[in-house]
Structure formats: C-alpha cells, structure tokens
Design a protein around this motif. Structure first.
Motif, PDB file in Angstrom:
ATOM      1  N   ASP A   9     -18.257   9.622  46.147  1.00  0.00           N
ATOM      2  CA  ASP A   9     -19.594   9.347  46.676  1.00  0.00           C
ATOM      3  C   ASP A   9     -20.665   9.817  45.710  1.00  0.00           C
ATOM      4  OD1 ASP A   9     -19.140   8.156  49.359  1.00  0.00           O
ATOM      5  OD2 ASP A   9     -18.039  10.033  49.675  1.00  0.00           O
ATOM      6  N   VAL A  13     -19.370   5.251  44.130  1.00  0.00           N
ATOM      7  CA  VAL A  13     -20.032   4.474  45.179  1.00  0.00           C
ATOM      8  C   VAL A  13     -21.451   4.973  45.387  1.00  0.00           C
ATOM      9  CG1 VAL A  13     -19.859   3.612  47.537  1.00  0.00           C
ATOM     10  CG2 VAL A  13     -17.785   4.316  46.325  1.00  0.00           C
ATOM     11  N   SER A  15     -23.480   5.681  47.693  1.00  0.00           N
ATOM     12  CA  SER A  15     -23.315   5.825  49.141  1.00  0.00           C
ATOM     13  C   SER A  15     -24.060   7.000  49.772  1.00  0.00           C
ATOM     14  CB  SER A  15     -21.822   5.971  49.465  1.00  0.00           C
ATOM     15  OG  SER A  15     -21.274   7.067  48.741  1.00  0.00           O
ATOM     16  N   ILE A  79     -19.357   0.086  57.091  1.00  0.00           N
ATOM     17  CA  ILE A  79     -18.666  -0.570  55.974  1.00  0.00           C
ATOM     18  C   ILE A  79     -18.235  -1.986  56.358  1.00  0.00           C
ATOM     19  CG2 ILE A  79     -16.607  -0.491  54.510  1.00  0.00           C
ATOM     20  CD1 ILE A  79     -16.771   2.586  54.712  1.00  0.00           C
ATOM     21  N   ILE A  85     -22.725  -2.613  49.799  1.00  0.00           N
ATOM     22  CA  ILE A  85     -22.556  -1.265  49.247  1.00  0.00           C
ATOM     23  C   ILE A  85     -22.171  -1.443  47.790  1.00  0.00           C
ATOM     24  CG2 ILE A  85     -21.307   0.913  49.376  1.00  0.00           C
ATOM     25  CD1 ILE A  85     -20.796   0.281  52.342  1.00  0.00           C
ATOM     26  N   PRO A  87     -21.474  -0.262  43.686  1.00  0.00           N
ATOM     27  CA  PRO A  87     -20.974   0.843  42.858  1.00  0.00           C
ATOM     28  C   PRO A  87     -22.121   1.437  42.053  1.00  0.00           C
ATOM     29  CG  PRO A  87     -20.442  -1.249  41.833  1.00  0.00           C
ATOM     30  CD  PRO A  87     -21.053  -1.578  43.169  1.00  0.00           C
ATOM     31  N   ASN A 115     -11.693   5.700  53.807  1.00  0.00           N
ATOM     32  CA  ASN A 115     -12.900   5.293  53.089  1.00  0.00           C
ATOM     33  C   ASN A 115     -12.659   5.233  51.589  1.00  0.00           C
ATOM     34  OD1 ASN A 115     -14.225   5.168  55.509  1.00  0.00           O
ATOM     35  ND2 ASN A 115     -15.404   7.049  55.226  1.00  0.00           N
ATOM     36  N   THR A 118     -10.678   2.123  50.858  1.00  0.00           N
ATOM     37  CA  THR A 118     -11.502   0.938  51.091  1.00  0.00           C
ATOM     38  C   THR A 118     -12.407   0.654  49.898  1.00  0.00           C
ATOM     39  OG1 THR A 118     -11.518   1.184  53.498  1.00  0.00           O
ATOM     40  CG2 THR A 118     -13.322  -0.066  52.525  1.00  0.00           C
ATOM     41  N   PHE A 119     -13.100   1.686  49.421  1.00  0.00           N
ATOM     42  CA  PHE A 119     -14.046   1.492  48.321  1.00  0.00           C
ATOM     43  C   PHE A 119     -13.343   1.192  46.999  1.00  0.00           C
ATOM     44  CE2 PHE A 119     -17.087   4.056  50.993  1.00  0.00           C
ATOM     45  CZ  PHE A 119     -17.945   2.997  51.228  1.00  0.00           C
ATOM     46  N   LYS A 122     -12.158  -2.292  47.180  1.00  0.00           N
ATOM     47  CA  LYS A 122     -13.306  -3.199  47.195  1.00  0.00           C
ATOM     48  C   LYS A 122     -13.830  -3.439  45.776  1.00  0.00           C
ATOM     49  CE  LYS A 122     -18.123  -3.314  48.891  1.00  0.00           C
ATOM     50  NZ  LYS A 122     -18.138  -4.633  49.556  1.00  0.00           N
TER      51      LYS A 122
END
Length: 218
Positions: A9, A13, A15, A79, A85, A87, A115, A118-119, A122
């Motif tokens: 994070d 990401v 985020s 999400i 969202i 990078p 999470n 997932t990221f 993604k």
C-alpha cells in the motif's frame, strides 16, 4: 543488494486515500468519530493495530475481530465495485525489470492476504514474487521487524543483503530494525503530514528514479 522486498500500500498500489476513507467509515458505523489526520500515523500498520487503539480510546465494548472483519468487508466491496485503483507510478515497471534481471522479490504488506493477491494479480505481477507475506497473519505489525526478517529468511538471504522499499514511517523503522537496506519512497500523499522517513538509507520522490542495475549496486 541481492534481493528486494516491497511494501504494497502506497508503494505498489495507490491505495492510502481509500484505506483511510474505509477506516473512517468503519469507525463511524460503530459510533466512533475520527478525522483523516488521525488515521495517517497508522500507515503501514495492520488494521488490528489501528482499531485496537481507536476502540480503546472510545471505551466502547467492541470486539476487535468484529470491527476488523467489517473493515475488510468494506474494502472488498470497494475493490469489487469497479472503482479505478491505480498502481503507483513506476512500481509495476520496476517490479518487472527486477524480475527480468532475476533479482528475487518478496512482498511484505500489513494488508490481508486476499487484498494482496487481488492487487498483485490485477496488475499482472503476482508471479514475479517468490515470497508473499501478510502482516495480518503475524502477532505484531510494523514497526515490529518480524515481517521483514521472515521475508529475508524465506528468500534465502541475510537481511542486510535485501533492499526494502517503503513509504511509511512504521515500515521504514521495521526494515531498519530487521537490518535491511531501506529505500524510502517519499509518497506525495503524505506531503502535508510530515511522514518521518529519516531512518531510511536512501530516499526517492518517484519509483521512476530506481532501476534494477542501480539497486543491484547498492
């Protein structure tokens, strides 16, 4: 450096803003008021650490496991909502370059594993990491150095042979306590918050400033 360990994070990401928004929403659902500036010092730490402190201050009888689970549910909904969202600029390119240079990579994040996966999937870099660790699965979060010590061990290197890329005070402290070389990303999100990254060995204002060759020579 022989290996690189990434925080997620704020490093991979972009985020931090939505994490703070969701933390505040969760607190409000349980009758606890908070402002964004109250959440910033917890950047890089686990949700458990964050909610434990806020529940304690509120003196409310709230089970930590329950409020943490609610935050994770809201995060998952966010999400899956289709909201974009992105990078962090330069992060994906750097990961792929390091991987192409056969530099072993680990991910050491305070986020929950779902999470993290997932990221990374993604953004198409999940397979680049030979080690993926979630601080939510450890007894203590950053600034405790456990996650970085474990990452180095699983990579098969001494901590001092691993470069950590972090953007939060707690993460920088954890990396240095573990004995890592720490590269601090001066995340513009914290521009008005004066995040203390002074313990890092090196600081960059953009991940675009970094290259695989440069990191190998540190």
């Amino acid at each position: 450096m022989k290996a690189v360990i990434f925080d997620m994070d704020g490093v991979i990401v972009d985020s931090e803003a939505f994490h703070i928004k969701i933390k505040m929403q969760t607190l409000q659902e349980y009758g606890i008021e908070a402002q964004a500036k109250d959440c910033v010092p917890y950047a890089g730490r686990s949700s458990k650490a964050f909610f434990t402190d806020f529940v304690k201050k509120s003196k409310k009888n709230i089970a930590i496991e329950e409020i943490v689970a609610r935050k994770h549910t809201l995060t998952t909904e966010y999400i899956q909502s289709g909201k974009e969202i992105k990078p962090v600029a330069g992060a994906i390119e750097l990961i792929k370059e390091l991987y192409a240079h056969k530099i072993p990579l680990a991910l050491a994040s305070s986020s929950v594993r779902t999470n993290i996966e997932t990221f990374l999937k993604k953004f198409g870099v999940y397979e680049c990491f030979s080690v993926v660790l979630s601080g939510a699965e450890l007894p203590e979060s950053k600034p405790n150095p456990a996650i970085y010590l474990q990452a180095a061990e699983k990579l098969g290197f001494k901590p001092e042979d691993c470069a950590v890329i972090e953007d939060a005070h707690a993460g920088v402290v954890a990396a240095k306590r573990a004995g890592n070389y720490c590269i601090a990303f001066n995340n513009p999100f914290y521009e008005n918050c004066m995040a203390d990254l002074s313990a890092a060995d090196m600081m960059v204002d953009s991940l675009l400033e970094l290259s695989a060759e440069q990191i190998k020579q540190l």
